[in-house]
Write a protein that holds these residues in place. Sequence first.
Motif, PDB file in Angstrom:
ATOM      1  N   ALA A   1      -5.577  -0.148  -4.609  1.00  0.00           N
ATOM      2  CA  ALA A   1      -6.448   0.862  -3.992  1.00  0.00           C
ATOM      3  C   ALA A   1      -7.846   0.302  -3.749  1.00  0.00           C
ATOM      4  O   ALA A   1      -8.466   0.560  -2.712  1.00  0.00           O
ATOM      5  CB  ALA A   1      -6.516   2.098  -4.872  1.00  0.00           C
TER       6      ALA A   1
ATOM      7  N   ASN B   1      -0.564   1.053 -13.814  1.00  0.00           N
ATOM      8  CA  ASN B   1      -1.718   1.808 -13.306  1.00  0.00           C
ATOM      9  C   ASN B   1      -2.845   0.869 -12.871  1.00  0.00           C
ATOM     10  O   ASN B   1      -3.523   1.111 -11.869  1.00  0.00           O
ATOM     11  CB  ASN B   1      -2.227   2.776 -14.377  1.00  0.00           C
ATOM     12  CG  ASN B   1      -1.354   4.015 -14.480  1.00  0.00           C
ATOM     13  OD1 ASN B   1      -0.858   4.524 -13.464  1.00  0.00           O
ATOM     14  ND2 ASN B   1      -1.152   4.507 -15.693  1.00  0.00           N
TER      15      ASN B   1
ATOM     16  N   ARG C   1       4.608   2.879  -5.511  1.00  0.00           N
ATOM     17  CA  ARG C   1       4.390   4.018  -6.400  1.00  0.00           C
ATOM     18  C   ARG C   1       4.580   3.583  -7.845  1.00  0.00           C
ATOM     19  O   ARG C   1       5.265   2.607  -8.144  1.00  0.00           O
ATOM     20  CB  ARG C   1       5.356   5.161  -6.064  1.00  0.00           C
ATOM     21  CG  ARG C   1       5.241   5.662  -4.630  1.00  0.00           C
ATOM     22  CD  ARG C   1       6.124   6.896  -4.398  1.00  0.00           C
ATOM     23  NE  ARG C   1       7.514   6.690  -4.773  1.00  0.00           N
ATOM     24  CZ  ARG C   1       8.422   6.091  -3.994  1.00  0.00           C
ATOM     25  NH1 ARG C   1       8.073   5.641  -2.787  1.00  0.00           N
ATOM     26  NH2 ARG C   1       9.662   5.938  -4.405  1.00  0.00           N
TER      27      ARG C   1
ATOM     28  N   ARG D   1      -8.646  -1.709  -0.451  1.00  0.00           N
ATOM     29  CA  ARG D   1      -8.468  -1.070   0.865  1.00  0.00           C
ATOM     30  C   ARG D   1      -9.688  -1.209   1.775  1.00  0.00           C
ATOM     31  O   ARG D   1      -9.597  -0.886   2.954  1.00  0.00           O
ATOM     32  CB  ARG D   1      -8.151   0.426   0.681  1.00  0.00           C
ATOM     33  CG  ARG D   1      -6.773   0.694   0.109  1.00  0.00           C
ATOM     34  CD  ARG D   1      -6.517   2.195  -0.010  1.00  0.00           C
ATOM     35  NE  ARG D   1      -5.255   2.486  -0.685  1.00  0.00           N
ATOM     36  CZ  ARG D   1      -4.081   2.582  -0.073  1.00  0.00           C
ATOM     37  NH1 ARG D   1      -4.024   2.417   1.230  1.00  0.00           N
ATOM     38  NH2 ARG D   1      -2.986   2.844  -0.755  1.00  0.00           N
TER      39      ARG D   1
ATOM     40  N   TYR E   1       0.810  -1.222   0.000  1.00  0.00           N
ATOM     41  CA  TYR E   1       0.000   0.000   0.000  1.00  0.00           C
ATOM     42  C   TYR E   1       0.844   1.275   0.000  1.00  0.00           C
ATOM     43  O   TYR E   1       0.317   2.367   0.125  1.00  0.00           O
ATOM     44  CB  TYR E   1      -0.967  -0.034   1.191  1.00  0.00           C
ATOM     45  CG  TYR E   1      -1.946  -1.164   1.045  1.00  0.00           C
ATOM     46  CD1 TYR E   1      -3.104  -1.020   0.297  1.00  0.00           C
ATOM     47  CD2 TYR E   1      -1.676  -2.427   1.590  1.00  0.00           C
ATOM     48  CE1 TYR E   1      -3.985  -2.073   0.113  1.00  0.00           C
ATOM     49  CE2 TYR E   1      -2.554  -3.489   1.410  1.00  0.00           C
ATOM     50  CZ  TYR E   1      -3.700  -3.308   0.665  1.00  0.00           C
ATOM     51  OH  TYR E   1      -4.567  -4.359   0.470  1.00  0.00           O
ATOM     52  N   THR E   2       2.174   1.105  -0.177  1.00  0.00           N
ATOM     53  CA  THR E   2       3.049   2.274  -0.345  1.00  0.00           C
ATOM     54  C   THR E   2       3.717   2.275  -1.722  1.00  0.00           C
ATOM     55  O   THR E   2       4.539   3.148  -2.006  1.00  0.00           O
ATOM     56  CB  THR E   2       4.134   2.299   0.752  1.00  0.00           C
ATOM     57  OG1 THR E   2       4.971   1.136   0.622  1.00  0.00           O
ATOM     58  CG2 THR E   2       3.506   2.320   2.146  1.00  0.00           C
TER      59      THR E   2
ATOM     60  N   ARG F   1      -1.969   2.474   6.735  1.00  0.00           N
ATOM     61  CA  ARG F   1      -1.803   2.751   5.308  1.00  0.00           C
ATOM     62  C   ARG F   1      -3.120   2.640   4.534  1.00  0.00           C
ATOM     63  O   ARG F   1      -3.117   2.463   3.321  1.00  0.00           O
ATOM     64  CB  ARG F   1      -0.732   1.828   4.736  1.00  0.00           C
ATOM     65  CG  ARG F   1       0.645   2.149   5.331  1.00  0.00           C
ATOM     66  CD  ARG F   1       1.727   1.152   4.981  1.00  0.00           C
ATOM     67  NE  ARG F   1       2.956   1.470   5.708  1.00  0.00           N
ATOM     68  CZ  ARG F   1       4.085   0.768   5.628  1.00  0.00           C
ATOM     69  NH1 ARG F   1       4.134  -0.312   4.860  1.00  0.00           N
ATOM     70  NH2 ARG F   1       5.146   1.130   6.319  1.00  0.00           N
ATOM     71  N   GLY F   2      -4.216   2.732   5.243  1.00  0.00           N
ATOM     72  CA  GLY F   2      -5.478   2.927   4.542  1.00  0.00           C
ATOM     73  C   GLY F   2      -6.439   1.777   4.506  1.00  0.00           C
ATOM     74  O   GLY F   2      -7.497   1.874   3.876  1.00  0.00           O
TER      75      GLY F   2
ATOM     76  N   LEU G   1      -1.935  -0.565  -9.428  1.00  0.00           N
ATOM     77  CA  LEU G   1      -2.139   0.420  -8.362  1.00  0.00           C
ATOM     78  C   LEU G   1      -3.627   0.629  -8.094  1.00  0.00           C
ATOM     79  O   LEU G   1      -4.045   0.791  -6.938  1.00  0.00           O
ATOM     80  CB  LEU G   1      -1.479   1.747  -8.740  1.00  0.00           C
ATOM     81  CG  LEU G   1       0.059   1.739  -8.743  1.00  0.00           C
ATOM     82  CD1 LEU G   1       0.602   3.042  -9.291  1.00  0.00           C
ATOM     83  CD2 LEU G   1       0.591   1.482  -7.336  1.00  0.00           C
ATOM     84  N   ALA G   2      -4.435   0.580  -9.163  1.00  0.00           N
ATOM     85  CA  ALA G   2      -5.887   0.712  -8.984  1.00  0.00           C
ATOM     86  C   ALA G   2      -6.453  -0.485  -8.238  1.00  0.00           C
ATOM     87  O   ALA G   2      -7.342  -0.341  -7.377  1.00  0.00           O
ATOM     88  CB  ALA G   2      -6.569   0.861 -10.343  1.00  0.00           C
TER      89      ALA G   2
END
Length: 789
Positions: A523, A516, A500, A526, A497-498, A601-602, A519-520
């Motif tokens: 996210a 991308n 990049r 979460r 969750y960190t 971290r969310g 990462l989506a």
Amino acid sequence: MSVTPTAAERIAQLRSELDAHNYRYYVLDEPSVPDVEYDRLFNELKALETEHPQLVTPESPTQRVGGSALSAFGEIRHEVPMLSLGNAFEEADLLDFDRRVREGLDLPSGDLFGGGAEVEYSCEPKLDGLAVSLLYRDGLLVRGATRGDGSTGEDISVNVRTIRNIPLKLQGSGWPRVLEVRGEVFISRAGFEALNARQLESGGKTFANPRNAAAGSLRQLDPKITASRPLQLCSYGIGQVQGELPDSHIGILQALKGWGLPISPELQLAKGVQECLAYYRAIGDKRDALPYEIDGVVFKVNNLAYQRELGFRAREPRWAIAHKFPALEELTELLDVEFQVGRTGAVTPVARLKPVKVAGVTVSNATLHNMDEVARLGLMIGDTVIIRRAGDVIPQVVQVVAERRPADARAVQIPESCPVCGSHVERTQLVKRSKGKESFSAGSIYRCVGRLACAAQLKQAIIHFVSRRAMDIEGLGEKSVEQLVDEGLVGSPADLYTLRFEQIVGLEGFAELSSNNLLAAIAASRKPSLARFIYALGIPDVGEETAKVLARALASLRRIEQALPEVLTYLPDVGLEVAYEIHSFFRDEHNRKVIAQLLERGIELQEEGEVHPEFAGCATLAGLLDKLNIAGIAVTGAKNLADKAGSLERVIELSQDWLELSVMKGLNEKGKQALREFFAEPANVEHARAIEAQLREFGMHWQSEKKAVEGLPLAGQTWVLTGSLEVMSRDIAKDKLESLGAKVAGSVSAKTSCVVAGPGAGSKLAKASELGVRVLDEAQFLAELERLG
């Protein structure tokens, strides 16, 4: 150009004749014309269709050559799961299966004067091929799919259309409007030999065995390749149905045969388990003479009403079993023993073998399970060993040929240090807890103590964490996880969750779009349900169902983290050993740190709340005393003591009042002495008080407010989910219904309160309509949930 009636009529006539010949050849095994005549009719039809392309239909016998190649297979969700079968390897296993069936049906079991009621079973050989699903609508084949994981398979519609004995249009009449046929696609022995001969002639790769050839042929992206392979289907059952069918399994198979679908010519009915055993032996005797390979016999309860009554376990029906033939074995040499490290740190020995063919497959590795198994076998490196391979089961070493042991044979030694990270390897201890004592013994598992500092454990832990049933992060396969760990980008699940964009985009297999997308997906993960999160943590012995129990009952991460083992055992299916595993996991400082980082971290856990009403006030003082495992005090003694004392504090006082205790009734002298000794230990007093305090805190104490389950809005109701739900998953829908007090069942009956039917609903919806059961679509279901709060 206009089409003359003569051409159209002749095309229809040829199709009808060819369909009839296909039926006689593939289903009845009674061809009525020689191959040359069949070819003449086929070529005439093909020529007419070429001349009049507007008359070509998808179900024409000419449309089996395959179309354009695919770029990938799509996914198909099975409306009725394609479950696996339980296995019987010994006669005793089949007898035990029959006993469970009769007990499940509450049939007379027999005594000295009779054998009791006998169940009728269908019997047929278990073909060694690939399971498929065929969907017919209004008699036309519209879809084909692989079994996949049982819930979701691959769309192989274009490929199954090329298989000659699969009818593109059902024969006769009377078939259901929607009919899902399930069967095994296989290659005969003769077809396999001819296929390998053609492969050699063309310089292609030969196949190891008919099953691999069938599976590989069916999953070709180019259907023209599939069309060139000698594939066949044998139907063995059905899935979703909309319409009427016979009320027995064999009756259904005979109906399928009448509609043009091939079934096993060896299909028989057996009355009772002894006739099943006789069939098993008879098929075993003729196994090598059969034109196809089989690996056992499948027995199914023939009566469909009985099948429905018996129901299912998590992954298999209770009314069917596969009785496997003895596994095939070969001799080979043990070249070495290497050690692999798993997710929980278990260091497992793996045999490296001199390659040998077993059941058509080249075997070079075999499982050794653990060091106790190595000791049991008396295994040494350099030994000649017997390898067994049964179906798709991982090959295993079953015996050492001691007389062939070479002089330079070496003992198998467990490494002192982890082969991956170098951390210490220690042997686990087994703790046996009984009344008044704990005993320790050496376990069979060795573990690396490096935890997530060990790359092997870290990789496996993250692979589990991101899996579909856990946090469900798409785009993170094993290779991707290995890269992230090897590059030092991820040192724990929390580090996901960190991540990049610039850290991911340079990795092998990741471009801008895939980075991308990943990462989506991270996210989107979460906000997991509490049950998913608990399962994702990878607590030893805590599977998906146990995670659901913890989440549903205790309803908060904080409670689960803090729960004492004795409190956890109040939950269904949580035994003391599992309870200690859960408690130990959350006491581990490293685990607590990772969980804290995930929340920082969310991660936002969903569906947390109050302890489930079923467990509010569920404890009793007698139950607590019993869970303390005081020697000499069993359930009855604990109840008598609780009735006498009335509170835990009074029990503690009474234990030290020897005069009053000595005259107490309902507890023998041994129990009284054990009680006195137990509470004489300050640590035991403190622990008992801690359990009671936690029961109070959680609202589970006997003095807590009783929140009867009957008060829930759907208490006492039985709901059924069928079809696809689009707004929420069926798992979430099930959880919501259960939280409202409903029981969620897998089949529809007169006792069903309501059916939620999404797109693709099949036989369950039809059954609900027949019985007049209330049916909701998804929009109505969501509105009902909102109304119920």
